[in-house]
Structure formats: structure tokens, C-alpha cells
Enzyme design. Structure first.
Site, PDB file in Angstrom:
ATOM      1  N   TYR A  68      48.291 -59.714  54.567  1.00  0.00           N
ATOM      2  CA  TYR A  68      48.420 -60.681  53.463  1.00  0.00           C
ATOM      3  C   TYR A  68      48.129 -62.075  54.003  1.00  0.00           C
ATOM      4  CZ  TYR A  68      50.773 -56.856  50.948  1.00  0.00           C
ATOM      5  OH  TYR A  68      51.087 -55.653  50.347  1.00  0.00           O
ATOM      6  N   PHE A 213      52.686 -52.806  42.586  1.00  0.00           N
ATOM      7  CA  PHE A 213      52.241 -53.174  41.235  1.00  0.00           C
ATOM      8  C   PHE A 213      53.302 -52.774  40.191  1.00  0.00           C
ATOM      9  CE2 PHE A 213      47.276 -53.121  41.875  1.00  0.00           C
ATOM     10  CZ  PHE A 213      47.394 -54.230  42.673  1.00  0.00           C
ATOM     11  N   PRO A 214      54.579 -53.087  40.408  1.00  0.00           N
ATOM     12  CA  PRO A 214      55.619 -52.677  39.448  1.00  0.00           C
ATOM     13  C   PRO A 214      55.418 -53.296  38.069  1.00  0.00           C
ATOM     14  CG  PRO A 214      56.500 -54.269  41.020  1.00  0.00           C
ATOM     15  CD  PRO A 214      55.150 -53.875  41.527  1.00  0.00           C
ATOM     16  N   LEU A 215      54.703 -54.442  38.032  1.00  0.00           N
ATOM     17  CA  LEU A 215      54.425 -55.088  36.736  1.00  0.00           C
ATOM     18  C   LEU A 215      52.964 -54.860  36.335  1.00  0.00           C
ATOM     19  CD1 LEU A 215      56.279 -58.465  37.480  1.00  0.00           C
ATOM     20  CD2 LEU A 215      57.125 -56.517  36.137  1.00  0.00           C
ATOM     21  N   GLY A 218      51.012 -57.852  36.539  1.00  0.00           N
ATOM     22  CA  GLY A 218      51.322 -58.836  35.513  1.00  0.00           C
ATOM     23  C   GLY A 218      51.020 -58.369  34.102  1.00  0.00           C
TER      24      GLY A 218
HETATM   25  N1  NAP Z   1      51.195 -50.826  49.617  1.00  0.00           N
HETATM   26  C1  NAP Z   1      50.179 -51.343  48.995  1.00  0.00           C
HETATM   27  O1  NAP Z   1      49.046 -50.881  49.132  1.00  0.00           O
HETATM   28  C2  NAP Z   1      50.392 -52.516  48.102  1.00  0.00           C
HETATM   29  C3  NAP Z   1      49.377 -52.932  47.232  1.00  0.00           C
HETATM   30  C4  NAP Z   1      49.626 -54.020  46.377  1.00  0.00           C
HETATM   31  C5  NAP Z   1      50.852 -54.661  46.421  1.00  0.00           C
HETATM   32  N2  NAP Z   1      51.820 -54.244  47.289  1.00  0.00           N
HETATM   33  C6  NAP Z   1      53.159 -54.884  47.326  1.00  0.00           C
HETATM   34  O2  NAP Z   1      53.690 -54.826  46.015  1.00  0.00           O
HETATM   35  C7  NAP Z   1      54.151 -56.119  45.622  1.00  0.00           C
HETATM   36  C8  NAP Z   1      54.050 -56.258  44.126  1.00  0.00           C
HETATM   37  O3  NAP Z   1      52.703 -56.162  43.708  1.00  0.00           O
HETATM   38  P1  NAP Z   1      51.916 -57.369  43.058  1.00  0.00           P
HETATM   39  O4  NAP Z   1      52.603 -58.648  43.343  1.00  0.00           O
HETATM   40  O5  NAP Z   1      50.501 -57.263  43.479  1.00  0.00           O
HETATM   41  O6  NAP Z   1      51.931 -56.998  41.511  1.00  0.00           O
HETATM   42  P2  NAP Z   1      53.086 -57.016  40.373  1.00  0.00           P
HETATM   43  O7  NAP Z   1      54.421 -57.265  40.997  1.00  0.00           O
HETATM   44  O8  NAP Z   1      52.884 -55.808  39.558  1.00  0.00           O
HETATM   45  O9  NAP Z   1      52.650 -58.255  39.477  1.00  0.00           O
HETATM   46  C9  NAP Z   1      52.484 -59.541  40.002  1.00  0.00           C
HETATM   47  C10 NAP Z   1      51.812 -60.380  38.918  1.00  0.00           C
HETATM   48  O10 NAP Z   1      52.694 -60.536  37.812  1.00  0.00           O
HETATM   49  C11 NAP Z   1      52.917 -61.923  37.558  1.00  0.00           C
HETATM   50  N3  NAP Z   1      54.349 -62.052  37.249  1.00  0.00           N
HETATM   51  C12 NAP Z   1      55.385 -61.737  38.056  1.00  0.00           C
HETATM   52  N4  NAP Z   1      56.561 -61.942  37.436  1.00  0.00           N
HETATM   53  C13 NAP Z   1      56.261 -62.406  36.200  1.00  0.00           C
HETATM   54  C14 NAP Z   1      57.051 -62.802  35.096  1.00  0.00           C
HETATM   55  N5  NAP Z   1      58.391 -62.756  35.152  1.00  0.00           N
HETATM   56  N6  NAP Z   1      56.420 -63.232  33.976  1.00  0.00           N
HETATM   57  C15 NAP Z   1      55.072 -63.287  33.922  1.00  0.00           C
HETATM   58  N7  NAP Z   1      54.254 -62.923  34.937  1.00  0.00           N
HETATM   59  C16 NAP Z   1      54.845 -62.482  36.080  1.00  0.00           C
HETATM   60  C17 NAP Z   1      52.528 -62.651  38.821  1.00  0.00           C
HETATM   61  O11 NAP Z   1      52.039 -63.931  38.538  1.00  0.00           O
HETATM   62  P3  NAP Z   1      52.834 -65.267  39.026  1.00  0.00           P
HETATM   63  O12 NAP Z   1      52.565 -65.401  40.498  1.00  0.00           O
HETATM   64  O13 NAP Z   1      52.236 -66.339  38.204  1.00  0.00           O
HETATM   65  O14 NAP Z   1      54.286 -65.024  38.715  1.00  0.00           O
HETATM   66  C18 NAP Z   1      51.416 -61.758  39.370  1.00  0.00           C
HETATM   67  O15 NAP Z   1      50.180 -62.081  38.775  1.00  0.00           O
HETATM   68  C19 NAP Z   1      53.252 -57.071  46.408  1.00  0.00           C
HETATM   69  O16 NAP Z   1      53.817 -58.352  46.481  1.00  0.00           O
HETATM   70  C20 NAP Z   1      53.148 -56.354  47.725  1.00  0.00           C
HETATM   71  O17 NAP Z   1      54.276 -56.661  48.525  1.00  0.00           O
HETATM   72  C21 NAP Z   1      51.602 -53.184  48.117  1.00  0.00           C
END
Ligand code: NAP
Length: 289
Positions: A68, A213-215, A218
Site C-alpha cells: 500500500y 471490500f466490505p463496503l 463504497g
Molecule cells: N487482501 C486483499 O487483497 C485486499 C484487497 C483490497 C482491500 N483490502 C483491505 O480491505 C480494506 C477495505 O477495502 P477498501 O477500503 O478497498 O474498500 P471498502 O472498505 O469496501 O470501501 C472503501 C470506500 O468506501 C468509502 N467509504 C468508507 N466509509 C464510508 C462511509 N461511511 N460513507 C461513505 N463512503 C464511505 C471510502 O471513501 P472515503 O475514503 O471517502 O471514505 C472508499 O472509497 C482495505 O483498506 C484493505 O486493508 C485487502
């Protein structure tokens, strides 16, 4: 406020590897580096505020990776939080190389995995990595060699526990023949439940399941979310509903929502207090399905 009185404690506790107890609702740092998870953050000071607020809110599971930035997220973590508070579990990953914004190539050669474990230790400023997840299994390298190298690093005291990421059940079981596996991190959310069989396997085996990608990056959060109507009726945010659904889906799920904003972080952590009854779980499953 004591740890147990914090709202995040309502998410419940899971003991990773049997000896690392964490609140089930965590935080993922991937939104903090620059666009394409490359380079410095858009807003450095807000990134530091987010990380400090994570800890203030009692979240004690943070997910990061050497890739990252690369290393930008780890350097921010160290700047914001070192010396780390007792009980904070930083889960990290190795196994992805980076060639530019949005570009990721898995490399699982043992000498590379070892190098990245050493660099993770250095960048995070710790003597041992609590949870080291193999970011991807490199199909060009025998799985036994990749997990075997992590097992050696564990024996040397550089890693406490080993986890995997983006793996099917048969690979989990092949890896467990080489070393204990305490966590699996696969893509999973209300709108993408393809990894359900892996989740069910983890639940049976008592392995932590960390949905990335729990959300749905987004798509399940904010005004355009398919959950917006149900959320408004219940008086919570769509993001909180998506996270509450995960927390209710299985006792081994540890969601790690990512955000670059303090306001969104606070919104997400409050999901720990949202209770759902069976009918609501079913309605959510239909709404996002
Ligand atoms: N193992 C793997 O291969 C892998 C791959 C991807 C990710 N990950 C891990 O999974 C974690 C989560 O995934 P992710 O961050 O990519 O996706 P996510 O948690 O599904 O979604 C993040 C997105 O949602 C938005 N968001 C978050 N909270 C919000 C809210 N309360 N209201 C409106 N928008 C909101 C964020 O924008 P803002 O920044 O504007 O809030 C961002 O664009 C990562 O941080 C990483 O640690 C692991």
C-alpha cells in the site's frame, strides 16, 4: 471510558490465533495512500487524524500491507501511532509487487517474502509482526515453499501468526499442512458473496475471516447505496447497515472498512451498535443481491 464501554466493543470479540483478542470491527488502511494506492496521501494531516481516531474509538485491529503505497501506509501508521498502544493488532501482508498506480503483481519467491517481512518490521518499527497474511499465492511458486518460508519466519520469532488472502478452501487446507493458518482475507460483502463457501469453512474451523471490500469499495455506502431506503427507515447509514450485516452474518467475520476521512470512520465504527433481526438480515440480502 473503559474498553468494554466503547461502542466498538458491541461488535464482539474474536481471538485471532487464540491469543490476540480484538474487537470484531477493524479498520483497513488502503484508502490512505495516493490514487491507485500509490504514493503519498492526498491529505497527509487527515490521514494521520484518521489513524489516531481509529485508536481513540477503541478499534484494535488495523489491516495494512507493504504494497500500500508501497510502504506509505506503514509509514503513516508509524508516524501516527508509534509506540503502538498495548493490545493494538496490526495485520500486514506480503506477496504483491507494485509497478505503478493500480498495478499489482504477485511474487511468492521465498527470498522475496523474507525480504518484505524484514522491510515490514523495519517500516512499522516492531520486532514481530502479529499477523502476516500472504497477499496472494503466486501460482508459479510451490505453495509449500511460500507458506514454508512464512513458517520459518514464525519459528524465528519474526511473525506471530500466518494468514492467507484470496484463497479457495483447498488452498487453505494445503497451506495448513505446512503451518497453522489463523485468518483468511477474501473479498466478501453484501453485494458479492462468492466467497460464502470459504467463510463457512472458516466458521467451522474457527479461522478468522477478514472480508475485504466490505463496503464494495463504497458502492454500499453513501446516498446511491441500494441499502439507502432500508437505512433511512431504520435511522442508520447505509454503510452501517452493510457492516452490521457482515457482523451478524458470522461470528468469525472481522470487517476492515477503509476510509480516508474521520467523518466516515466515525460513521463506520458506529455500525458496531446496530442490531439486526432475522427479517432485516433477509431484507438486506435481497436489497443488495
Ligand atoms: N487482501 C486483499 O487483497 C485486499 C484487497 C483490497 C482491500 N483490502 C483491505 O480491505 C480494506 C477495505 O477495502 P477498501 O477500503 O478497498 O474498500 P471498502 O472498505 O469496501 O470501501 C472503501 C470506500 O468506501 C468509502 N467509504 C468508507 N466509509 C464510508 C462511509 N461511511 N460513507 C461513505 N463512503 C464511505 C471510502 O471513501 P472515503 O475514503 O471517502 O471514505 C472508499 O472509497 C482495505 O483498506 C484493505 O486493508 C485487502
Amino acid at each position: 471510558m473503559t474498553q468494554s464501554a466503547l461502542p466498538v466493543a458491541q461488535s464482539g470479540t474474536f481471538s485471532i490465533g487464540g491469543d490476540l483478542p480484538v474487537h470484531r470491527l477493524g479498520y483497513g488502511v488502503m484508502q490512505l495512500p495516493g490514487p491507485g494506492v500509490w504514493g503519498p496521501p492526498r491529505d497527509h494531516d487527515e490521514a494521520i487524524r484518521v489513524l489516531r481516531r481509529v485508536v481513540e474509538l477503541g478499534v484494535n485491529l488495523i489491516d495494512t500491507a507493504d504494497s500500500y503505497g508501497p510502504f506509505v501506509a506503514d509509514q503513516l501508521l508509524r508516524e501516527a501511532l508509534h509506540p503502538y498502544p498495548e493490545g493494538l493488532v496490526i495485520a500486514t501482508k506480503v506477496g504483491f509487487t507494485r509497478q505503478g498506480p493500480g498495478r499489482w503483481v504477485a511474487v511468492g519467491r521465498p527470498e522475496y517474502l523474507r525480504q518484505q517481512v524484514e522491510l515490514n518490521l523495519r517500516h512499522l518499527g516492531v520486532d514481530r509482526l502479529d499477523l502476516l497474511q500472504l497477499h496472494r499465492i503466486d501460482p508459479t511458486v510451490p505453495l509449500e515453499d511460500q507458506v514454508g518460508e512464512l513458517a520459518d519466519l514464525r519459528d524465528e520469532g519474526k511473525i506471530r501468526h500466518i494468514g492467507l488472502s484470496e484463497v479457495p478452501v483447498d488452498q487453505i487446507e494445503a497451506a495448513r499442512k505446512v503451518a497453522p493458518v489463523v485468518s483468511v482475507q477474501n473479498r466478501y460483502n453484501l453485494a458479492d458473496r462468492a466467497a460464502s463457501d470459504v467463510l463457512d469453512h472458516c466458521e467451522r474451523e474457527g479461522i478468522a475471516f477478514i472480508p475485504w471490500f466490505p463496503l464494495a469499495t463504497g458502492q454500499l455506502a453513501g446516498e446511491g447505496s441500494p441499502l439507502a431506503t432500508i437505512a433511512a427507515r431504520k435511522g442508520v447509514s447505509p454503510s452501517q447497515l452493510a457492516l452490521a450485516w457482515l457482523l451478524h452474518r458470522s461470528r468469525v467475520i472481522l470487517p476492515i472498512p477503509g476510509t480516508s476521512s474521520v467523518a466516515h470512520l466515525e460513521d463506520n465504527v458506529a455500525a458496531a451498535e446496530v442490531s439486526l433481526i432475522d427479517d432485516e438480515m433477509a431484507a438486506l440480502t435481497d436489497a443488495a443481491g
